[in-house]
Scaffold this active site. Structure first.
Site, PDB file in Angstrom:
ATOM      1  N   GLU A 123      -7.753  -0.055  -6.822  1.00 65.59           N
ATOM      2  CA  GLU A 123      -6.932   1.143  -6.940  1.00 65.59           C
ATOM      3  C   GLU A 123      -5.527   0.779  -7.403  1.00 65.59           C
ATOM      4  O   GLU A 123      -5.023  -0.301  -7.085  1.00 65.59           O
ATOM      5  CB  GLU A 123      -6.870   1.867  -5.586  1.00 65.59           C
TER       6      GLU A 123
ATOM      7  N   CYS B 214       2.203   0.829  -8.801  1.00 63.56           N
ATOM      8  CA  CYS B 214       1.823  -0.100  -7.743  1.00 63.56           C
ATOM      9  C   CYS B 214       0.430  -0.608  -8.104  1.00 63.56           C
ATOM     10  O   CYS B 214      -0.523   0.170  -8.153  1.00 63.56           O
ATOM     11  CB  CYS B 214       1.831   0.648  -6.416  1.00 63.56           C
TER      12      CYS B 214
ATOM     13  N   CYS C 126      -9.140  -8.280  -0.181  1.00 61.23           N
ATOM     14  CA  CYS C 126      -8.079  -9.226   0.189  1.00 61.23           C
ATOM     15  C   CYS C 126      -8.647 -10.229   1.178  1.00 61.23           C
ATOM     16  O   CYS C 126      -9.467  -9.886   2.025  1.00 61.23           O
ATOM     17  CB  CYS C 126      -6.911  -8.472   0.818  1.00 61.23           C
TER      18      CYS C 126
ATOM     19  N   CYS D 205      -4.464  -8.853   7.762  1.00 57.54           N
ATOM     20  CA  CYS D 205      -3.431  -8.080   8.450  1.00 57.54           C
ATOM     21  C   CYS D 205      -4.095  -6.917   9.192  1.00 57.54           C
ATOM     22  O   CYS D 205      -4.840  -6.137   8.596  1.00 57.54           O
ATOM     23  CB  CYS D 205      -2.407  -7.552   7.444  1.00 57.54           C
TER      24      CYS D 205
ATOM     25  N   CYS E 228      -3.686  -3.119   7.935  1.00 57.47           N
ATOM     26  CA  CYS E 228      -3.870  -2.793   6.520  1.00 57.47           C
ATOM     27  C   CYS E 228      -5.329  -2.479   6.209  1.00 57.47           C
ATOM     28  O   CYS E 228      -6.226  -3.250   6.558  1.00 57.47           O
ATOM     29  CB  CYS E 228      -3.394  -3.962   5.660  1.00 57.47           C
TER      30      CYS E 228
ATOM     31  N   CYS F 154       1.185   2.685   1.094  1.00 55.72           N
ATOM     32  CA  CYS F 154       1.061   1.261   1.435  1.00 55.72           C
ATOM     33  C   CYS F 154      -0.006   1.031   2.481  1.00 55.72           C
ATOM     34  O   CYS F 154      -0.003   1.682   3.522  1.00 55.72           O
ATOM     35  CB  CYS F 154       2.352   0.752   2.073  1.00 55.72           C
TER      36      CYS F 154
END
Ligand code: SAH
Length: 346
Positions: free
Chosen positions: A94, A107, A114, A118, A121, A339
């Site tokens: 995305e 962005c 990933c 975290c 996230c 975010c």
């Protein structure tokens, strides 16, 4: 059986020139094709109208253009746009267009999923499938530039590597993409308008400093106390705050550029005076800016945005200590574009 054709955008300009020379043609054809591929973002060989039909057929016989495809575009009430981008192998990432009064920021993602973990996230819940190629990063930027021109009547002005993935774990490809974005043969954007955001990989931060690259650096800190940071960003057990600070010091000594920290304040996690003081202490060694980002809930309730009082305490203490601080409001929350919300949920 068809042999697998090569992705033409994996070739450098020099390699493209060589291809034509090897075919008995002029090296200059390579420049023409290169311009179509990068500056004009051609999706097919057919559009390369200054090449003869034979040349276009030759290219088609040898290469493919693995262009991204924007599968779905969602628009938020606040104008933010989220693109679901399909890659040539069917995987999806995305990217987000964030408009403000006089800027359009892209962005972009650097990896599919990933590898970091975290806890706050959403992207961390998708395991890392692969790194993006330079052209896949570049294409995301071009797609957003086009949308900015179409919907906001102006070109893209800024780029942040704050989408999916850890850019410094795909450093070579991120660097190649930035090269294309900043080169006059690409988009010709200033590197000062590009921010690479990292969760803090010390070895790579030193490498950036050694390579003399010009983009801005943002570090997702979230806590300056090891045990707390490790509990929310478990890789901190390996890349400790001491290593991170040492790498940032090295980076600052070489670049003399201000360091930006991203920081979310959560209730019961990092909202006490001790947390604020640790942050002030961590930042001291170089001119710093702290962006206090609003938390975007990713559902399970473990994390809650801290109270206004806790945020105020951060703001006033940081300011008293000469650290620049901004409080950022989220954009695109209603379409899961803020975010930490990118998780291919469309
Ligand atoms: N891996 C890079 C870039 C992607 S994350 C990095 O860690 O910096 C972009 C920013 O969003 C980071 O600062 C990250 O810590 C923050 N973030 C992640 N999840 C979030 C959430 N749920 N709410 C607010 N910010 C979040």
């Amino acid at each position: 059986m068809e042999t697998k054709k090569k992705d033409i955008r994996a070739l450098t300009k020099e390699q493209l020139r060589r291809f034509f020379v090897d075919q008995g043609d002029k090296a200059f054809r390579g420049n023409q094709v290169y311009e179509w591929l990068w500056q004009k973002s051609a999706h097919s060989f057919d559009v390369m109208t200054n090449l003869s039909k034979e040349t276009r057929r030759l290219l088609e016989g040898n290469f493919v253009i693995n262009h991204i495809h924007v599968d779905q575009m969602q628009r938020s009430k606040d104008g933010t746009i989220k693109n679901a981008v399909r890659l040539h192998d069917g995987l999806v990432v995305e990217s987000v267009l964030i408009p403000t009064a006089n800027r359009t920021t892209a962005c972009v993602s650097s990896q599919v999923g990933c590898s970091l973990d975290c806890k706050f996230c959403a992207t961390a819940r998708l395991k890392r499938m692969r790194n993006l190629n330079p052209d896949e990063i570049y294409d995301q930027v071009v797609a957003i530039d086009n949308e900015s021109r179409l919907y906001f009547d102006r070109p893209l002005s800024n780029i942040v590597f704050m989408g999916m993935g850890e850019p410094l774990m795909n450093y070579n490809n991120v660097l190649k993409a930035i090269d294309k974005i900043t080169s006059p043969a690409g988009l010709g954007m200033s590197p000062k308008r590009i921010t690479v955001s990292t969760s803090g990989v010390p070895k790579m931060i030193k490498k950036i400093a050694d390579d003399g690259v010009k983009f801005k650096l943002a570090v997702s800190l979230h806590s300056a106390i090891d045990e707390i940071r490790t509990s929310i960003m478990p890789f901190n057990a390996t890349f400790t705050l001491l290593d991170l600070r040492e790498a940032l010091q090295y980076w600052y000594n070489k670049t003399k550029s201000r360091i930006t920290y991203e920081y979310v304040v959560w209730e019961g996690i990092n909202d006490t005076k001790r947390d604020v003081d640790a942050l002030v202490d961590f930042c001291k060694f170089a001119p710093s800016k702290v962006n206090l980002i609003e938390y975007n809930p990713i559902d399970d309730g473990q994390f809650q945005q801290a109270t206004k009082g806790a945020l105020d305490q951060y703001v006033s203490t940081l300011e008293e200590n000469g650290i620049v601080v901004t409080v950022r409001r989220s954009r695109g929350k209603d379409i899961d574009a803020a975010c930490g919300q990118l998780a291919n949920k469309h």
